[in-house]
Design a protein around this motif. Structure first.
Motif, PDB file in Angstrom:
ATOM      1  N   VAL A  21      45.758  16.854 -63.337  1.00  0.00           N
ATOM      2  CA  VAL A  21      45.797  16.141 -61.339  1.00  0.00           C
ATOM      3  C   VAL A  21      47.441  17.048 -61.718  1.00  0.00           C
ATOM      4  N   ASP A  22      47.854  16.640 -62.308  1.00  0.00           N
ATOM      5  CA  ASP A  22      49.479  17.059 -60.947  1.00  0.00           C
ATOM      6  C   ASP A  22      49.440  18.630 -61.733  1.00  0.00           C
ATOM      7  N   SER A  23      49.205  19.088 -61.972  1.00  0.00           N
ATOM      8  CA  SER A  23      49.027  20.591 -62.542  1.00  0.00           C
ATOM      9  C   SER A  23      48.523  20.683 -60.892  1.00  0.00           C
ATOM     10  N   GLN A  24      47.269  20.355 -60.488  1.00  0.00           N
ATOM     11  CA  GLN A  24      46.777  20.574 -59.353  1.00  0.00           C
ATOM     12  C   GLN A  24      47.784  20.129 -58.429  1.00  0.00           C
ATOM     13  N   PHE A  25      48.535  19.124 -58.434  1.00  0.00           N
ATOM     14  CA  PHE A  25      49.386  18.950 -57.415  1.00  0.00           C
ATOM     15  C   PHE A  25      50.677  19.943 -56.773  1.00  0.00           C
ATOM     16  N   GLU A  26      50.713  20.708 -58.271  1.00  0.00           N
ATOM     17  CA  GLU A  26      51.649  21.211 -58.509  1.00  0.00           C
ATOM     18  C   GLU A  26      51.015  23.317 -57.562  1.00  0.00           C
ATOM     19  N   ALA A  27      49.898  23.401 -57.715  1.00  0.00           N
ATOM     20  CA  ALA A  27      49.536  24.538 -57.867  1.00  0.00           C
ATOM     21  C   ALA A  27      49.544  23.920 -55.483  1.00  0.00           C
ATOM     22  N   VAL A  28      49.189  23.127 -55.238  1.00  0.00           N
ATOM     23  CA  VAL A  28      48.664  22.823 -54.293  1.00  0.00           C
ATOM     24  C   VAL A  28      50.655  23.097 -53.120  1.00  0.00           C
ATOM     25  N   GLN A  29      51.479  22.556 -53.960  1.00  0.00           N
ATOM     26  CA  GLN A  29      52.999  22.351 -53.564  1.00  0.00           C
ATOM     27  C   GLN A  29      53.056  24.025 -53.469  1.00  0.00           C
ATOM     28  N   SER A  30      52.612  24.622 -54.977  1.00  0.00           N
ATOM     29  CA  SER A  30      53.294  26.092 -54.281  1.00  0.00           C
ATOM     30  C   SER A  30      52.583  26.861 -53.218  1.00  0.00           C
ATOM     31  N   ARG A  55      47.547  38.598 -45.686  1.00  0.00           N
ATOM     32  CA  ARG A  55      48.464  37.659 -46.769  1.00  0.00           C
ATOM     33  C   ARG A  55      47.518  35.733 -46.271  1.00  0.00           C
ATOM     34  N   SER A  56      46.734  35.173 -44.926  1.00  0.00           N
ATOM     35  CA  SER A  56      46.868  35.268 -45.053  1.00  0.00           C
ATOM     36  C   SER A  56      45.367  34.912 -45.843  1.00  0.00           C
ATOM     37  N   PHE A  57      44.660  35.590 -45.366  1.00  0.00           N
ATOM     38  CA  PHE A  57      43.471  35.626 -45.828  1.00  0.00           C
ATOM     39  C   PHE A  57      43.724  35.394 -47.922  1.00  0.00           C
ATOM     40  N   GLN A  58      44.797  35.836 -48.405  1.00  0.00           N
ATOM     41  CA  GLN A  58      44.559  35.526 -49.712  1.00  0.00           C
ATOM     42  C   GLN A  58      44.872  34.426 -50.592  1.00  0.00           C
ATOM     43  N   LEU A  59      45.616  33.797 -48.771  1.00  0.00           N
ATOM     44  CA  LEU A  59      46.211  31.604 -49.569  1.00  0.00           C
ATOM     45  C   LEU A  59      45.009  31.466 -49.033  1.00  0.00           C
ATOM     46  N   ARG A  60      43.935  31.922 -47.753  1.00  0.00           N
ATOM     47  CA  ARG A  60      42.795  30.438 -48.129  1.00  0.00           C
ATOM     48  C   ARG A  60      41.992  31.374 -48.887  1.00  0.00           C
ATOM     49  N   LYS A  61      41.974  32.239 -49.867  1.00  0.00           N
ATOM     50  CA  LYS A  61      41.219  31.861 -50.595  1.00  0.00           C
ATOM     51  C   LYS A  61      41.983  31.234 -52.007  1.00  0.00           C
ATOM     52  N   SER A  62      42.365  31.269 -51.946  1.00  0.00           N
ATOM     53  CA  SER A  62      43.537  31.024 -53.730  1.00  0.00           C
ATOM     54  C   SER A  62      43.486  29.388 -53.154  1.00  0.00           C
ATOM     55  N   LEU A  63      43.077  28.697 -52.261  1.00  0.00           N
ATOM     56  CA  LEU A  63      42.709  27.229 -50.653  1.00  0.00           C
ATOM     57  C   LEU A  63      41.065  26.809 -51.457  1.00  0.00           C
ATOM     58  N   VAL A  64      40.141  27.742 -51.066  1.00  0.00           N
ATOM     59  CA  VAL A  64      39.401  27.631 -51.737  1.00  0.00           C
ATOM     60  C   VAL A  64      38.822  27.508 -52.700  1.00  0.00           C
ATOM     61  N   TRP A 109      45.535  17.510 -48.852  1.00  0.00           N
ATOM     62  CA  TRP A 109      46.608  18.697 -48.342  1.00  0.00           C
ATOM     63  C   TRP A 109      46.756  19.961 -48.438  1.00  0.00           C
ATOM     64  N   THR A 110      45.127  19.608 -49.521  1.00  0.00           N
ATOM     65  CA  THR A 110      44.658  21.438 -49.230  1.00  0.00           C
ATOM     66  C   THR A 110      43.955  21.346 -48.180  1.00  0.00           C
TER      67      THR A 110
END
Length: 136
Positions: A21-30, A55-64, A109-110
């Motif tokens: 979960v901490d790793s996931q949280f760090e990914a969200v922070q990034s 970049r927006s589309f890349q970030l949205r894909k990463s968020l999904v 946050w996601t």
């Protein structure tokens, strides 16, 4: 990052979940940091419409993709904490509750970042239109 759930009274399972979960949280922070950079580019004096859009589309894909990991984790931890299943000892429940709270924060946050990337895309589209075509 929170201190790990280390100690003699804590289960190895709680430690593993806490680490994940901490790793996931760090990914969200990034991703949040990337979003802030994208916002800065959006309002930069140099037009970067296509760059911001890509970049927006890349970030949205990463968020999904991240959301597909975070949401099931909240369900896993929630099931582990069910008192009727007797999976987690009562003395360990506070540690699992801490992990569960962290998972929920990561999920929220996601969701917030997903809304933000949508706003950035919409703003970028409006900024790229001729002034006479922009919405007021």
């Amino acid at each position: 990052m929170r201190p790990p759930l280390a100690g003699a009274n804590r289960s190895d399972d709680a430690l593993v979940l806490d680490y994940i979960v901490d790793s996931q949280f760090e990914a969200v922070q990034s991703l949040d940091d990337c979003m802030e950079e994208l916002e800065d580019r959006l309002f930069d004096n140099v037009p970067r419409g296509l760059e911001v859009q890509r970049r927006s589309f890349q970030l949205r894909k990463s968020l999904v993709l991240l959301r597909r990991i975070v949401i099931p984790m909240s369900e896993v931890v929630s099931e582990l904490m069910r008192r009727d299943l007797h999976i987690v000892r009562d003395d360990l429940m506070p540690y699992y509750q801490d992990v569960y709270d962290q998972v929920l924060r990561a999920a929220e946050w996601t969701d917030g970042l997903r809304d933000l990337v949508t706003s950035i895309l919409e703003t970028n589209q409006q900024a790229s239109l001729p002034p006479s075509s922009r919405l007021s």
